[in-house]
Structure formats: structure tokens, C-alpha cells
Design a protein around this motif. Structure first.
Motif, PDB file in Angstrom:
ATOM      1  N   ASN A  36     -20.122 -21.745   7.766  1.00  0.00           N
ATOM      2  CA  ASN A  36     -20.490 -21.099   6.506  1.00  0.00           C
ATOM      3  C   ASN A  36     -21.965 -20.734   6.498  1.00  0.00           C
ATOM      4  O   ASN A  36     -22.808 -21.527   6.926  1.00  0.00           O
ATOM      5  CB  ASN A  36     -20.198 -22.034   5.328  1.00  0.00           C
ATOM      6  CG  ASN A  36     -20.890 -21.569   4.052  1.00  0.00           C
ATOM      7  OD1 ASN A  36     -21.975 -22.016   3.732  1.00  0.00           O
ATOM      8  ND2 ASN A  36     -20.260 -20.660   3.341  1.00  0.00           N
ATOM      9  N   ASP A  69     -17.362 -17.992   7.213  1.00  0.00           N
ATOM     10  CA  ASP A  69     -17.252 -17.794   5.768  1.00  0.00           C
ATOM     11  C   ASP A  69     -18.655 -17.467   5.260  1.00  0.00           C
ATOM     12  O   ASP A  69     -19.622 -18.146   5.626  1.00  0.00           O
ATOM     13  CB  ASP A  69     -16.725 -19.058   5.087  1.00  0.00           C
ATOM     14  CG  ASP A  69     -16.638 -18.916   3.590  1.00  0.00           C
ATOM     15  OD1 ASP A  69     -15.563 -18.534   3.077  1.00  0.00           O
ATOM     16  OD2 ASP A  69     -17.658 -19.167   2.899  1.00  0.00           O
ATOM     17  N   THR A  78     -16.428 -22.283  -3.023  1.00  0.00           N
ATOM     18  CA  THR A  78     -16.697 -22.125  -1.595  1.00  0.00           C
ATOM     19  C   THR A  78     -16.403 -23.415  -0.854  1.00  0.00           C
ATOM     20  O   THR A  78     -15.786 -23.413   0.220  1.00  0.00           O
ATOM     21  CB  THR A  78     -18.157 -21.699  -1.359  1.00  0.00           C
ATOM     22  OG1 THR A  78     -18.385 -20.433  -1.992  1.00  0.00           O
ATOM     23  CG2 THR A  78     -18.461 -21.589   0.129  1.00  0.00           C
ATOM     24  N   ARG A  81     -12.772 -23.804  -0.427  1.00  0.00           N
ATOM     25  CA  ARG A  81     -12.253 -22.843   0.537  1.00  0.00           C
ATOM     26  C   ARG A  81     -12.542 -23.274   1.977  1.00  0.00           C
ATOM     27  O   ARG A  81     -11.702 -23.088   2.868  1.00  0.00           O
ATOM     28  CB  ARG A  81     -12.845 -21.462   0.269  1.00  0.00           C
ATOM     29  CG  ARG A  81     -12.263 -20.365   1.150  1.00  0.00           C
ATOM     30  CD  ARG A  81     -12.734 -18.991   0.724  1.00  0.00           C
ATOM     31  NE  ARG A  81     -14.168 -18.799   0.849  1.00  0.00           N
ATOM     32  CZ  ARG A  81     -15.020 -18.723  -0.185  1.00  0.00           C
ATOM     33  NH1 ARG A  81     -14.570 -18.831  -1.426  1.00  0.00           N
ATOM     34  NH2 ARG A  81     -16.305 -18.545   0.009  1.00  0.00           N
ATOM     35  N   LEU A  82     -13.706 -23.842   2.224  1.00  0.00           N
ATOM     36  CA  LEU A  82     -14.039 -24.286   3.578  1.00  0.00           C
ATOM     37  C   LEU A  82     -13.082 -25.372   4.050  1.00  0.00           C
ATOM     38  O   LEU A  82     -12.634 -25.365   5.204  1.00  0.00           O
ATOM     39  CB  LEU A  82     -15.482 -24.792   3.626  1.00  0.00           C
ATOM     40  CG  LEU A  82     -16.570 -23.763   3.328  1.00  0.00           C
ATOM     41  CD1 LEU A  82     -17.949 -24.417   3.367  1.00  0.00           C
ATOM     42  CD2 LEU A  82     -16.503 -22.580   4.288  1.00  0.00           C
ATOM     43  N   LEU A  85      -9.812 -23.701   4.793  1.00  0.00           N
ATOM     44  CA  LEU A  85      -9.854 -22.975   6.063  1.00  0.00           C
ATOM     45  C   LEU A  85      -9.656 -23.918   7.245  1.00  0.00           C
ATOM     46  O   LEU A  85      -8.939 -23.597   8.201  1.00  0.00           O
ATOM     47  CB  LEU A  85     -11.188 -22.240   6.205  1.00  0.00           C
ATOM     48  CG  LEU A  85     -11.350 -20.942   5.419  1.00  0.00           C
ATOM     49  CD1 LEU A  85     -12.796 -20.466   5.480  1.00  0.00           C
ATOM     50  CD2 LEU A  85     -10.413 -19.866   5.967  1.00  0.00           C
TER      51      LEU A  85
END
Length: 305
Positions: A36, A69, A78, A81-82, A85
Motif C-alpha cells: 500500500n 493498493d 483502506t 481492504r488490505l 486483499l
């Protein structure tokens, strides 16, 4: 075989500097990566997905595995989401490394409140945003032998009191407290948490005026490449570091340091409610000799005796 073969890691601030160096070494050691980076300027303004994408492509082109990302790490969406993922691409998560940070340096009397808020947000909330969903997932695994890792980034600015970085120093000292809390709370779930205070030449350090920097040891010459931080992080991310948690380590050039946790160095007592004169006398006699020896070149040398 690498020391991180098959281990899945999230790295924030992965597009440049220390984060990029960590990402490359993790990949060399066999880690599967979620990278990220908002791609903002050193002050947190702007954004560009390119830096994270470039590091991911570099790793993939060399035979590793990485996805990128470009989200704002201080946005809790975020962080979620990480983690998603990692689970979507690799089916697991083992390591979270929080490197992302910004600087907005001013002396405290010139510091706009928006600059205080922005730095606190990226550093402290940015750590929270990744850690909460990661440890929620690890707790669900019910695996006390899981070798899960949280590796946070603090700074000498907090530990030694950089005069032009009150917002940054406050955020980085907060990360030390956060790390200690995590270590105490999460050991039962197989999680260790440690903080690293790095010393390296990066885009951020290049913005700090020389007269506002914490000086290195006199005469010490070192290679201040961000690459010198990556081996310590790689060791902590592996399965052999279970013995270390809740601590702050320094890494700069070819040195690695273990910082002491705060401890009581002297105590004075009274038989009853304090008399102000008695307290003043005891503090001066007992505390001043100890206080004068704590970072004398940084603190007491600037104050009238």
C-alpha cells in the motif's frame, strides 16, 4: 528457501524509501505481499498509485508475488481492504508492517492545527486502520502458535525530542504506547508487536532542516540507506522472533539497538501529605542528579542551571 517462504505480509508506505526496501527483501525471502502507498508528497498532499504499482511490478517481474493498493492508509476502509486483499489473493495473513508516514514540521508556536491533525491522523489512525482488521482475523483463527506479527514504526523524534516536530514526535510516541498495548493484549492469539525507530536517508528526512535534526553520534560514519532497515524487519517478520514483543528497537546504518522501556529511576516519599518545601528539597537532592544525566546534550544543555 527464504526465511519468509509462504508468509503473507501487508506493507504500508511500500512505494518508496524504507517501505520499498522492506518489500524487496520480503519478496527475496519468499513472502507474498500486499503493498500500500498513497503516493502523496512528504507532507501528505496529493496522491499517485504509481509508486506502489511500480514496486509490485518489480517484484512480480522477478518471480515474486505482490499486489498493490493506492488507498489512504488513515482511512479505515483502506485497512479493511488490505486485509481482504491478502485473504483473497493468498488465503491468509501473517504480518502487518506499518511504515506509512508524513511530515509537517513547525515549532509548536507556529504549528497550524490542521498540520497537527494531519500528522496524528496518518501515523496513529493509519496504524489503527490496518491493525484492527488484521487482529480481528487472527483472533478468529484461534491459533496461539500462529507466529503473527505487527511491526510498527516510531522515531527518534519521539524518543529524543526533536524540537521542530511536536506533532510527529507525539504521534510516534503514541505508536510506542500502542505497540505495548498490542503486545500485552494479543499474546494469547499468537501475535507479537514491536516498534522500530529507523535512521535512514529518505524523502521525509530530506525535508528536515539540519538545525532541527537529532544529531548522530560524533564521528560515526554509516551507510544510511533504507536498505539497512530491512534485515531487522525481515527477522521480526519471521517465525523465529516469537521471543520478542512489546519492545522498541533502533536501526540505522550498521547498528541495531534495543531501547529500554520506561522505568522508575528514583523515588522520594513522605510520611504524610506533602509539605511543599520538603517536596522541593527532596526533588532537588534526589531527582536532579538523575535528571541531569538523561539526554544531557538534548535537554539540560538548553536550559539555565
Amino acid at each position: 528457501m527464504g526465511t519468509l517462504d509462504g508468509r503473507v505480509a501487508i506493507v504500508t508506505g511500500a512505494g518508496r524509501g524504507i517501505g520499498a526496501s522492506i518489500s524487496r527483501m520480503f519478496a527475496q525471502q519468499g513472502a507474498l505481499l500486499v503493498l500500500n502507498d498513497l503516493g502523496s508528497g512528504p507532507d501528505g498532499t496529493g496522491g499517485d498509485a504509481g509508486p506502489a504499482q511500480d514496486i509490485a511490478k518489480e517484484i512480480n517481474d522477478l518471480g515474486g508475488r505482490a499486489v498493490s493498493d493506492g488507498g489512504d492508509v488513515a482511512d479505515t476502509a483502506t485497512g479493511r481492504r488490505l486485509v481482504e486483499l491478502a485473504l483473497e489473493h493468498y488465503g491468509r495473513l501473517d504480518v502487518v508492517v506499518n511504515v506509512a508516514g508524513i511530515l509537517r514540521d513547525r515549532m509548536i508556536f507556529n504549528l497550524p492545527e490542521e498540520d497537527w491533525d494531519a500528522v496524528i491522523r496518518v501515523h496513529l489512525r493509519g496504524h489503527f486502520a490496518t491493525i484492527k482488521p488484521a487482529v480481528a482475523h487472527w483472533r478468529e483463527q484461534r491459533n496461539p502458535g500462529g507466529h503473527y506479527r505487527i511491526i510498527n514504526f516510531t522515531s527518534d523524534s519521539a524518543l529524543q525530542g526533536s524540537p521542530g516536530q511536536p506533532n510527529y514526535a507525539a504521534a510516534k510516541m503514541g505508536i510506542i504506547g500502542l505497540t505495548a498495548s498490542l503486545a500485552n493484549a494479543l499474546a494469547r492469539y499468537g501475535v507479537t508487536a514491536n516498534a522500530i525507530a529507523p535512521g535512514a536517508a529518505t524523502r521525509l528526512t530530506a525535508t528536515v532542516p539540519d538545525d532541527k535534526k537529532i544529531a548522530d553520534d560524533p564521528g560515526r560514519e554509516q551507510d544510511m540507506s533504507p536498505d539497512n532497515i530491512a534485515p531487522l524487519v525481515t527477522y521480526l517478520a519471521g517465525t523465529e522472533s516469537d521471543w520478542l514483543s512489546g519492545r522498541t528497537l533502533g536501526a540505522a546504518g550498521y547498528e541495531v539497538k534495543l531501547w529500554n522501556n520506561p522505568e522508575v529511576v528514583e523515588t522520594v516519599t513522605s510520611d504524610g501529605p506533602w509539605d511543599l518545601g520538603d517536596l522541593a528539597d527532596k526533588l532537588t537532592k534526589s531527582f536532579r542528579p538523575k535528571a541531569d544525566g538523561l539526554h544531557p546534550s538534548i535537554f539540560m544543555g538548553q536550559l539555565p542551571k
